[in-house]
Scaffold this motif. Sequence first.
Motif, PDB file in Angstrom:
ATOM      1  N   PHE A  20     -60.432  12.971  26.370  1.00  0.00           N
ATOM      2  CA  PHE A  20     -60.577  12.164  25.530  1.00  0.00           C
ATOM      3  C   PHE A  20     -60.488  10.267  26.254  1.00  0.00           C
ATOM      4  O   PHE A  20     -58.827  11.504  26.966  1.00  0.00           O
ATOM      5  N   ALA A  40     -57.358  16.805  27.538  1.00  0.00           N
ATOM      6  CA  ALA A  40     -56.701  18.074  26.338  1.00  0.00           C
ATOM      7  C   ALA A  40     -57.340  20.175  26.913  1.00  0.00           C
ATOM      8  O   ALA A  40     -56.533  20.628  26.663  1.00  0.00           O
ATOM      9  N   GLU A  59     -48.504  26.788  23.012  1.00  0.00           N
ATOM     10  CA  GLU A  59     -47.926  25.850  22.256  1.00  0.00           C
ATOM     11  C   GLU A  59     -48.448  24.630  21.556  1.00  0.00           C
ATOM     12  O   GLU A  59     -49.793  24.922  21.626  1.00  0.00           O
ATOM     13  N   CYS A  62     -51.458  21.980  23.040  1.00  0.00           N
ATOM     14  CA  CYS A  62     -52.248  22.596  25.138  1.00  0.00           C
ATOM     15  C   CYS A  62     -53.711  22.717  25.001  1.00  0.00           C
ATOM     16  O   CYS A  62     -54.364  22.816  25.852  1.00  0.00           O
ATOM     17  N   LYS A  64     -55.600  24.097  21.977  1.00  0.00           N
ATOM     18  CA  LYS A  64     -56.350  25.636  21.341  1.00  0.00           C
ATOM     19  C   LYS A  64     -57.803  24.781  20.356  1.00  0.00           C
ATOM     20  O   LYS A  64     -58.537  25.629  20.633  1.00  0.00           O
ATOM     21  N   GLU A 202     -55.702  28.856  13.530  1.00  0.00           N
ATOM     22  CA  GLU A 202     -54.388  28.988  12.176  1.00  0.00           C
ATOM     23  C   GLU A 202     -54.896  29.252  11.147  1.00  0.00           C
ATOM     24  O   GLU A 202     -54.535  28.847   9.896  1.00  0.00           O
TER      25      GLU A 202
HETATM   26  N1  LIG Z   1     -59.692  12.942  19.296  1.00  0.00           N
HETATM   27  C1  LIG Z   1     -58.541  12.775  19.950  1.00  0.00           C
HETATM   28  N2  LIG Z   1     -58.747  12.123  20.818  1.00  0.00           N
HETATM   29  C2  LIG Z   1     -57.439  11.570  21.240  1.00  0.00           C
HETATM   30  N3  LIG Z   1     -56.973  12.420  21.851  1.00  0.00           N
HETATM   31  C3  LIG Z   1     -57.132  13.470  21.429  1.00  0.00           C
HETATM   32  C4  LIG Z   1     -58.263  14.302  20.187  1.00  0.00           C
HETATM   33  N4  LIG Z   1     -57.929  15.360  19.664  1.00  0.00           N
HETATM   34  C5  LIG Z   1     -57.051  15.619  20.192  1.00  0.00           C
HETATM   35  N5  LIG Z   1     -56.300  15.604  21.452  1.00  0.00           N
HETATM   36  C6  LIG Z   1     -55.528  15.663  22.619  1.00  0.00           C
HETATM   37  O1  LIG Z   1     -55.318  16.771  23.273  1.00  0.00           O
HETATM   38  C7  LIG Z   1     -54.494  17.759  22.969  1.00  0.00           C
HETATM   39  C8  LIG Z   1     -55.204  19.159  22.810  1.00  0.00           C
HETATM   40  O2  LIG Z   1     -54.989  18.822  21.536  1.00  0.00           O
HETATM   41  P1  LIG Z   1     -55.271  20.008  20.741  1.00  0.00           P
HETATM   42  O3  LIG Z   1     -55.405  19.273  19.123  1.00  0.00           O
HETATM   43  O4  LIG Z   1     -56.751  20.770  20.693  1.00  0.00           O
HETATM   44  O5  LIG Z   1     -53.959  21.071  20.684  1.00  0.00           O
HETATM   45  P2  LIG Z   1     -53.501  22.458  19.773  1.00  0.00           P
HETATM   46  O6  LIG Z   1     -53.421  23.895  21.152  1.00  0.00           O
HETATM   47  O7  LIG Z   1     -54.805  22.379  18.966  1.00  0.00           O
HETATM   48  O8  LIG Z   1     -52.489  21.512  19.185  1.00  0.00           O
HETATM   49  P3  LIG Z   1     -51.606  22.043  17.374  1.00  0.00           P
HETATM   50  O9  LIG Z   1     -51.215  23.632  18.019  1.00  0.00           O
HETATM   51  O10 LIG Z   1     -50.744  21.369  17.327  1.00  0.00           O
HETATM   52  O11 LIG Z   1     -52.645  22.401  17.156  1.00  0.00           O
HETATM   53  C9  LIG Z   1     -53.402  16.871  22.353  1.00  0.00           C
HETATM   54  O12 LIG Z   1     -53.024  16.102  23.656  1.00  0.00           O
HETATM   55  C10 LIG Z   1     -54.310  16.144  21.479  1.00  0.00           C
HETATM   56  O13 LIG Z   1     -53.278  15.272  21.065  1.00  0.00           O
END
Ligand SMILES: Nc1ncnc2c1ncn2[C@@H]1O[C@H](COP(=O)(O)OP(=O)(O)OP(=O)(O)O)[C@@H](O)[C@H]1O
Length: 429
Positions: A20, A40, A59, A62, A64, A202
């Motif tokens: 991103f 990401a 975590e 990461c 997901k 989740e």
């Molecule tokens: N639309 C976006 N624009 C910029 N950065 C993003 C965007 N979506 C996610 N990120 C970033 O990408 C990374 C992964 O995010 P993601 O939501 O996939 O993690 P996650 O493992 O699902 O976290 P959680 O357990 O908190 O849901 C993070 O650093 C997040 O800040």
Amino acid sequence: MAQPELGDEILRLDNLNVHFPVKMPFVQRLLQREKAVVHAVDGVSFSIHSGEILGLVGESGCGKTTVGKASVRLLNPTSGRIFFAGQDISKIGGRSLRTLRRKMQIIFQDPHASLNPAMAIGRAIGHPLWIHGSEFGIQNLSSTVFRERVQQRVLSTMREVGLTPEEQLYDKFPGDLSGGQKQRAVIARALILEPDLLVVDEGVSMLDMSIRAKVLELMLDLKRQHGLTYLFITHDLATAKFICDRLAIMYLGRIVEIGPARDIYADPKHPYTKALLQVVPIPDPDKRKEKVLPRGEVPDAVHPPAGCRFHPRCPAVLPSCGWEGRDFVDFLDEHLSDPKRAGDDELVLGPIENWRTNGLVASLEAKPLNIEEAVERVKAVLAEAPIAMAQAIESVSTHKRTVIIHFRPPNELRQTQVGDRIVECLLYQ
Ligand SMILES: Nc1ncnc2c1ncn2[C@@H]1O[C@H](COP(=O)(O)OP(=O)(O)OP(=O)(O)O)[C@@H](O)[C@H]1O
Ligand code: SF4
Ligand SMILES: [Mg+2]
């Protein structure tokens, strides 16, 4: 016990990357040589076979959800390929994508946010049928026959997911339902188009423990009855243990270990998996372990650590795991902020902002007359540093008035087959 036979491959990710752009002020953007991106998802590959439940665990932050959304093409991949039932869907759009959506559904954490508060439950569950009506060969969506067919389908799906008495609940609004009932409604809405793949992000995290177990049971029942395949995303290993056949452990955009869930629980290989398993709460208080995750924050995904991304927190770290200039500066920062350890080091090596890092190098322009002193102090600080970090240093040298610390390049990290799983860690290469 023999492994159940796997069906055809439903989903395959092949070196998937999703980056991103980082939002930043215009002037900063002009000054920045390279475009800053959030890494990401960075080179993720796995496949899921028909009838299987693959858990994606790691975590917060990461990657997901990003993997989940890209898998069903709610997000476009930056690079890499996504195959659904053998078809490359990485770049498809328009009508082909719409048709595909019927086959792959995603369920999110918050059932309340997923349901329109102004739409009655029965209508909400039947809504996808209205959207995809023409694909069921129905031209006139307002026909009474279609309406009745939709209603019958909705009522039977409600029964199936345990939203009963269905006739009474049909006209209720989300606000009238409990959390568990709302999540059942969301599941019913996802099922109504008879998908092959469900991505559950989740999906039970916001439910109370007792309701959570029932919804998980329901998901297992539905899998058996409909031959469903799940990508089950969770940060909670206890939930994953209950439901998953295989686990993919994710850290900062990469899969670090993947294999049969039972084996990973019994004998985790990757140091990160081991650390995650240590923090799973164990119900028996006599057996409760201390909740510790490796020291330090999860590093930011804009500048992931070199080499193995877990190296700054890894309890088993080696000198070849990816140590770089900023690791020294981070350690020095920690050192200087503890006056008992630092003494007057700050006078020679501080302030920390004066240090520069560039990949494997950290450097400091020493104050006048202090260059030898600075080298001595750096060496003294290194004597206290983690041994693997100190051993990774190739040289501490000077050039004019600058102290330069040079790290050795890391070893190349490869995914390695270890028994029945794949691990990404130098300990197994
Ligand atoms: N639309 C976006 N624009 C910029 N950065 C993003 C965007 N979506 C996610 N990120 C970033 O990408 C990374 C992964 O995010 P993601 O939501 O996939 O993690 P996650 O493992 O699902 O976290 P959680 O357990 O908190 O849901 C993070 O650093 C997040 O800040
Ligand atoms: S490669 Fe293995 S030992 Fe090295 S930091 Fe990563 S997890 Fe730890
Ligand atoms: Mg998420």
